[in-house]
Design an enzyme around this catalytic site. Structure first.
Site, PDB file in Angstrom:
ATOM      1  N   LYS A   1       0.835  -1.205   0.000  1.00  0.00           N
ATOM      2  CA  LYS A   1       0.000   0.000   0.000  1.00  0.00           C
ATOM      3  C   LYS A   1       0.868   1.253   0.000  1.00  0.00           C
ATOM      4  O   LYS A   1       0.526   2.245  -0.640  1.00  0.00           O
ATOM      5  CB  LYS A   1      -1.002  -0.026   1.165  1.00  0.00           C
ATOM      6  CG  LYS A   1      -2.031  -1.152   1.000  1.00  0.00           C
ATOM      7  CD  LYS A   1      -3.365  -0.949   1.694  1.00  0.00           C
ATOM      8  CE  LYS A   1      -4.342  -2.052   1.255  1.00  0.00           C
ATOM      9  NZ  LYS A   1      -5.680  -1.970   1.819  1.00  0.00           N
TER      10      LYS A   1
ATOM     11  N   LYS B   1      -4.444 -10.324  -6.084  1.00  0.00           N
ATOM     12  CA  LYS B   1      -5.725 -10.620  -5.446  1.00  0.00           C
ATOM     13  C   LYS B   1      -6.754  -9.579  -5.859  1.00  0.00           C
ATOM     14  O   LYS B   1      -6.408  -8.421  -6.115  1.00  0.00           O
ATOM     15  CB  LYS B   1      -5.577 -10.653  -3.926  1.00  0.00           C
ATOM     16  CG  LYS B   1      -5.730  -9.321  -3.228  1.00  0.00           C
ATOM     17  CD  LYS B   1      -5.912  -9.524  -1.723  1.00  0.00           C
ATOM     18  CE  LYS B   1      -6.283  -8.205  -1.049  1.00  0.00           C
ATOM     19  NZ  LYS B   1      -7.705  -7.892  -1.095  1.00  0.00           N
TER      20      LYS B   1
ATOM     21  N   LYS C   1     -10.696  -4.283  -3.174  1.00  0.00           N
ATOM     22  CA  LYS C   1     -11.615  -3.145  -3.250  1.00  0.00           C
ATOM     23  C   LYS C   1     -10.893  -1.904  -3.708  1.00  0.00           C
ATOM     24  O   LYS C   1     -11.397  -1.151  -4.512  1.00  0.00           O
ATOM     25  CB  LYS C   1     -12.231  -2.868  -1.869  1.00  0.00           C
ATOM     26  CG  LYS C   1     -13.391  -3.760  -1.530  1.00  0.00           C
ATOM     27  CD  LYS C   1     -14.085  -3.214  -0.285  1.00  0.00           C
ATOM     28  CE  LYS C   1     -13.927  -4.171   0.869  1.00  0.00           C
ATOM     29  NZ  LYS C   1     -12.921  -3.758   1.833  1.00  0.00           N
TER      30      LYS C   1
END
Ligand code: ATP
Ligand code: MG
Length: 330
Positions: A112, A195, A198
């Site tokens: 992230k 993966k 969202k």
């Protein structure tokens, strides 16, 4: 009864298929056998500084979806994380038990942070795993149903529990991951190495529970496969097809071997068409129930208040002990 806890972030306007198969479907099953606590983890979502109106709407949508997939407010405590203030408090205590190097090893942070650039990534993203440890440990949790992407965070939670217990005396139960191998990582339709997520999947790569059937079908038909034509599971060479096989199998209950036999010689088109139908059939009733629940905001908020009350009762008990163990004055 053993206790189960898990959470989902209100970081989008719908859950996706990975959240459903990897986590939320297990939540529903476990509410029958476990003392269940499930949270919409809005404090975690704050790490990416959402607009207040987005966070508010997404928190309610997330809660409505949880009830729509079958969580029962009578059996499970379904609540909003920020309603139980003790989560933030315990997170601080656990941050103080965590080494910098230990936190810096978390791969989700690295991923992230890379998105924002190492030095402009928020400190909240860095301390996220300690807040997650607080979520888990505060309820003296036995099992945590999650996707495999959360495995490392769970190991940290166990380490922190163990460390706290040995420094200050037995206080926390050691939590165990509950990860179902077949659905531990549903991948992005456009990038079978990543993966489904969202916040980082492209719209074409993600299957949202609340998506219209027409759009769902289109996306699945356009899912990345490979240049071959055989419908067989092969992680190395056919990651896209393998992902679709897993999805079909998990939703239809048919084994992968049966699906391979059924689609032998038929090519990808026919297979994808059926995957799309299985997904649409599963999601249609969930979508309908979600919309109904969202139409009565007052009732939804009431259900969440009931959940928070139950959660708070347990959290308070743990925290009284934690403060005393640490040497904080009553
Ligand atoms: P974000 O991108 O904002 O982190 P997310 O898609 O990763 O969102 P979370 O709210 O972080 O969703 O995770 C909720 C639960 O869903 C967790 O238990 C997580 O492990 C699980 N999960 C998320 N993505 C997948 C996936 N692709 N396959 C299986 N499980 C998943
Ligand atoms: Mg995530």
């Amino acid at each position: 009864r053993p206790r189960v806890l898990s959470g989902i972030q209100p970081t989008a306007d719908s859950f996706h298929l990975g959240n459903y198969l990897g986590a939320v479907r297990q939540w529903v099953a476990l509410q029958d056998t476990h003392d269940a606590f499930y949270a919409v983890v809005d404090l975690h979502a704050l790490t990416v500084t959402p607009k207040p109106e987005d966070l508010r709407r997404r928190t309610r949508v997330a809660a409505a979806q949880l009830f729509a997939v079958g969580l029962d407010p009578e059996r499970a405590a379904v609540f909003v994380q920020s309603h139980v203030r003790e989560h933030s408090e315990l997170a601080w205590y656990l941050i103080c038990q965590t080494g910098m190097g230990e936190a810096a090893r978390m791969t989700q942070f690295k991923d992230k942070a890379a998105k924002y650039g190492e030095s402009s990534a928020g400190v909240g993203l860095f301390t996220y795993p300690m807040l997650m440890a607080a979520d888990i440990l505060i309820y003296q949790t036995d099992q945590v149903p999650v996707g495999v992407d959360q495995k490392q965070h769970l190991e940290l939670s166990r380490d922190l529990a163990q460390r706290f217990n040995s420094r200050y005396g037995p206080t926390f139960k050691l939590p165990n991951p509950y990860i179902l191998k077949e659905v531990e990582k549903i991948t992005d339709l456009q990038d079978p190495s990543a993966k489904m997520s969202k916040s980082s999947s492209s719209p074409q790569g993600i299957i949202d529970l609340l998506e219209e059937p027409g759009k769902l079908r289109k996306k699945i038909m356009r899912a990345v496969t490979d240049t071959g034509s055989e419908v067989i599971a092969d992680e190395e060479n056919k990651a896209g097809v393998t992902n679709l096989l897993r999805i079909h199998s998990a939703l239809s209950g048919m084994s992968i071997a049966d699906l391979e036999a059924r689609f032998a010689g038929q090519g990808y088109g026919a297979f994808k068409k059926e995957v799309a139908e299985v997904v649409v059939d599963t999601f249609a009733p969930i979508r309908e129930r979600t919309e109904k629940l969202l139409a009565d905001e007052a009732e939804l908020d009431r259900l969440l208040a009931v959940g928070a009350e139950r959660a708070r009762a347990v959290a308070r008990e743990t925290m009284a002990q934690v403060r005393d163990r640490l040497g904080l004055l009553p």
